[in-house]
Design a protein around this motif. Structure first.
Motif, PDB file in Angstrom:
ATOM      1  N   GLU A  41      26.523 -88.810  15.214  1.00  0.00           N
ATOM      2  CA  GLU A  41      27.833 -88.754  15.852  1.00  0.00           C
ATOM      3  C   GLU A  41      28.158 -87.351  16.336  1.00  0.00           C
ATOM      4  O   GLU A  41      28.813 -87.177  17.371  1.00  0.00           O
ATOM      5  N   LYS A  42      27.697 -86.357  15.614  1.00  0.00           N
ATOM      6  CA  LYS A  42      27.925 -84.974  16.035  1.00  0.00           C
ATOM      7  C   LYS A  42      27.258 -84.694  17.375  1.00  0.00           C
ATOM      8  O   LYS A  42      27.702 -83.837  18.140  1.00  0.00           O
ATOM      9  N   GLN A  43      26.182 -85.455  17.674  1.00  0.00           N
ATOM     10  CA  GLN A  43      25.488 -85.292  18.952  1.00  0.00           C
ATOM     11  C   GLN A  43      26.025 -86.225  20.033  1.00  0.00           C
ATOM     12  O   GLN A  43      25.496 -86.271  21.136  1.00  0.00           O
ATOM     13  N   GLY A  44      27.071 -86.971  19.717  1.00  0.00           N
ATOM     14  CA  GLY A  44      27.722 -87.790  20.731  1.00  0.00           C
ATOM     15  C   GLY A  44      27.382 -89.255  20.701  1.00  0.00           C
ATOM     16  O   GLY A  44      27.924 -90.035  21.496  1.00  0.00           O
ATOM     17  N   ALA A  45      26.490 -89.686  19.828  1.00  0.00           N
ATOM     18  CA  ALA A  45      26.092 -91.096  19.803  1.00  0.00           C
ATOM     19  C   ALA A  45      27.199 -91.965  19.203  1.00  0.00           C
ATOM     20  O   ALA A  45      27.982 -91.525  18.364  1.00  0.00           O
ATOM     21  N   THR A  46      27.250 -93.199  19.649  1.00  0.00           N
ATOM     22  CA  THR A  46      28.080 -94.209  19.001  1.00  0.00           C
ATOM     23  C   THR A  46      27.219 -94.875  17.931  1.00  0.00           C
ATOM     24  O   THR A  46      26.159 -95.410  18.247  1.00  0.00           O
ATOM     25  N   VAL A  47      27.653 -94.813  16.689  1.00  0.00           N
ATOM     26  CA  VAL A  47      26.831 -95.270  15.575  1.00  0.00           C
ATOM     27  C   VAL A  47      27.545 -96.390  14.831  1.00  0.00           C
ATOM     28  O   VAL A  47      28.724 -96.284  14.496  1.00  0.00           O
ATOM     29  N   LYS A  48      26.807 -97.452  14.549  1.00  0.00           N
ATOM     30  CA  LYS A  48      27.330 -98.564  13.769  1.00  0.00           C
ATOM     31  C   LYS A  48      26.449 -98.774  12.550  1.00  0.00           C
ATOM     32  O   LYS A  48      25.225 -98.840  12.669  1.00  0.00           O
ATOM     33  N   LEU A  49      27.061 -98.863  11.385  1.00  0.00           N
ATOM     34  CA  LEU A  49      26.332 -99.199  10.166  1.00  0.00           C
ATOM     35  C   LEU A  49      26.350-100.716   9.991  1.00  0.00           C
ATOM     36  O   LEU A  49      27.394-101.353  10.108  1.00  0.00           O
ATOM     37  N   VAL A  50      25.192-101.281   9.692  1.00  0.00           N
ATOM     38  CA  VAL A  50      25.098-102.725   9.482  1.00  0.00           C
ATOM     39  C   VAL A  50      25.923-103.149   8.270  1.00  0.00           C
ATOM     40  O   VAL A  50      26.553-104.207   8.270  1.00  0.00           O
ATOM     41  N   GLN A  51      25.909-102.326   7.238  1.00  0.00           N
ATOM     42  CA  GLN A  51      26.790-102.547   6.084  1.00  0.00           C
ATOM     43  C   GLN A  51      27.100-101.192   5.466  1.00  0.00           C
ATOM     44  O   GLN A  51      26.299-100.273   5.523  1.00  0.00           O
ATOM     45  N   ASN A  52      28.300-101.105   4.916  1.00  0.00           N
ATOM     46  CA  ASN A  52      28.738 -99.842   4.328  1.00  0.00           C
ATOM     47  C   ASN A  52      29.372-100.103   2.967  1.00  0.00           C
ATOM     48  O   ASN A  52      30.411 -99.564   2.644  1.00  0.00           O
ATOM     49  N   GLU A  53      28.738-100.998   2.196  1.00  0.00           N
ATOM     50  CA  GLU A  53      29.267-101.443   0.913  1.00  0.00           C
ATOM     51  C   GLU A  53      30.657-102.060   1.098  1.00  0.00           C
ATOM     52  O   GLU A  53      31.519-101.982   0.233  1.00  0.00           O
ATOM     53  N   ASP A  54      30.856-102.669   2.257  1.00  0.00           N
ATOM     54  CA  ASP A  54      32.132-103.291   2.587  1.00  0.00           C
ATOM     55  C   ASP A  54      32.057-104.812   2.500  1.00  0.00           C
ATOM     56  O   ASP A  54      32.932-105.509   2.997  1.00  0.00           O
ATOM     57  N   ARG A  55      30.996-105.308   1.899  1.00  0.00           N
ATOM     58  CA  ARG A  55      30.847-106.740   1.675  1.00  0.00           C
ATOM     59  C   ARG A  55      30.118-106.932   0.351  1.00  0.00           C
ATOM     60  O   ARG A  55      29.384-106.047  -0.081  1.00  0.00           O
ATOM     61  N   PRO A  56      30.317-108.070  -0.324  1.00  0.00           N
ATOM     62  CA  PRO A  56      29.770-108.215  -1.683  1.00  0.00           C
ATOM     63  C   PRO A  56      28.258-108.250  -1.763  1.00  0.00           C
ATOM     64  O   PRO A  56      27.679-107.865  -2.779  1.00  0.00           O
ATOM     65  N   TYR A  57      27.589-108.705  -0.706  1.00  0.00           N
ATOM     66  CA  TYR A  57      26.119-108.744  -0.688  1.00  0.00           C
ATOM     67  C   TYR A  57      25.660-108.809   0.771  1.00  0.00           C
ATOM     68  O   TYR A  57      26.445-109.024   1.685  1.00  0.00           O
ATOM     69  N   GLY A  58      24.348-108.629   0.952  1.00  0.00           N
ATOM     70  CA  GLY A  58      23.782-108.752   2.290  1.00  0.00           C
ATOM     71  C   GLY A  58      24.237-107.649   3.239  1.00  0.00           C
ATOM     72  O   GLY A  58      24.611-106.565   2.811  1.00  0.00           O
ATOM     73  N   PRO A  59      24.193-107.947   4.555  1.00  0.00           N
ATOM     74  CA  PRO A  59      23.983-109.248   5.183  1.00  0.00           C
ATOM     75  C   PRO A  59      22.530-109.718   5.119  1.00  0.00           C
ATOM     76  O   PRO A  59      21.636-108.944   4.802  1.00  0.00           O
TER      77      PRO A  59
END
Length: 329
Positions: A172-190
């Motif tokens: 992100e510091k270099q300007g990219a748009t970054v998405k995390l597949v999971q960020n411990e924001d769901r009980p398991y998975g995906p």
């Protein structure tokens, strides 16, 4: 890593013998420790950006990782979030919907990167759900696995989240748009099919799945897993095999530079690159994607690195540098 593997078995602690994993997979060749010249070769490859025609031949193999629940006395605590620093910024511990906006003027402005932290700290509490079979294109496999851990109980899922958050901050510091597949924001998975779908729907310019292996003591080093040519059912990697190889080769070279670690001495015949056709996260991807196995959690020497915060920052830097080299080519 045991991202998309056979049912969980206890980790091996003795020297491995030749064995096969899964149906039709190739026997892993145990390679000698890579000489310094190979590290230089990888760095040269990362800098020069070889085309598909001049890539080294890699004998397809498969890592000897295991899916294991944490030791009985291990605490399933949340992964460490790195502190803020002038050079890297502070990765947000928030969910994937609250990722920070990128620097629009950086060298990666306009690029979309999906970072896939392998496994989930809650997976071992949801074994029934993660053992559900899903379609990975050519066959059906488990939704996800627990991942491995060090002998002291530091889990792969905690490691992958920590490195992924650091990686996001650097990109992100270099300007990219970054998405995390999971960020411990769901009980398991995906599940592995959803992980691939997230990258596809984001139309990502690059997807990197972060892992650590669970092989035998004495097996050391990192390796990058590349998609094999797979075409059947819902899987068709025809368009991503070449770009993914270039992405993986650049990451391997930069990882050597940033961490000082040697390529795997047990996977990839000393190249640090491994081709696999059994991973749903790769088979179902329609965008360039690789897995990075940062080291072997079951080897004490590698475990000492993987549990070191400073080394994890170097690992994130090496992956970020490789992604940047690929996207800026």
């Amino acid at each position: 890593m045991s991202y998309d593997s056979e049912p969980p078995t206890p980790p091996t602690t003795s020297a491995p013998s030749s064995r096969r994993f899964g149906r039709g997979s190739a026997t892993v060749a145990v390679a000698a420790l890579v000489p310094a010249a190979l590290a230089g070769w990888l760095v040269w490859q990362a800098t020069s950006g070889p085309g598909d025609s001049d890539q080294p031949e890699v004998v397809p193999g498969q890592s000897q990782s295991r899916s294991v629940a944490p030791p009985a006395d291990a605490k399933p605590s949340a992964p460490t979030t790195p502190p803020a620093s002038p050079s890297t910024g502070a990765p947000s511990p928030s969910g994937t919907d609250k990722d920070e906006k990128p620097n629009a003027t950086g060298p990666l402005a306009g690029k979309v990167v999906v970072v896939d932290p392998g496994h989930n700290p809650g997976n071992f509490r949801h074994t029934r759900e993660i053992n559900k079979l899903v379609n990975v294109g050519t066959h059906r496999k488990e939704c996800d696995t627990t991942g491995t851990s060090t002998n002291a109980g530091y889990t792969e899922a905690s490691f992958t989240l920590d490195v992924s958050r650091r990686l996001r901050a650097l990109l992100e510091k270099q300007g990219a748009t970054v998405k995390l597949v999971q960020n411990e924001d769901r009980p398991y998975g995906p599940c592995v099919d959803e992980r691939a779908r997230i990258g596809n729907e984001a139309k990502a310019d690059a997807v990197v799945s972060v892992h650590a292996d669970g092989s035998a003591v004495g097996n050391r080093g990192f390796h990058v897993i590349l998609p094999a040519l797979v075409k059947g059912g819902a899987a068709d990697t025809t368009k991503i095999v070449g770009p993914s190889r270039e992405l993986g080769t650049r990451i391997a070279g930069k990882f050597v530079q940033a961490t000082g670690s040697a390529p795997s001495n047990y996977v990839g015949d000393g190249t640090g690159l491994d081709v696999r056709k059994d991973l749903g996260g790769l088979n179902l991807s329609t965008v360039p994607k690789v897995f990075v196995e940062c080291g072997n959690m079951r080897d004490p020497k590698d475990a000492a690195l993987l549990t070191n915060e400073g080394w994890r920052q170097k690992a994130a830097q090496g992956i970020a540098d490789g992604i940047g080299s690929y996207l800026e080519r």
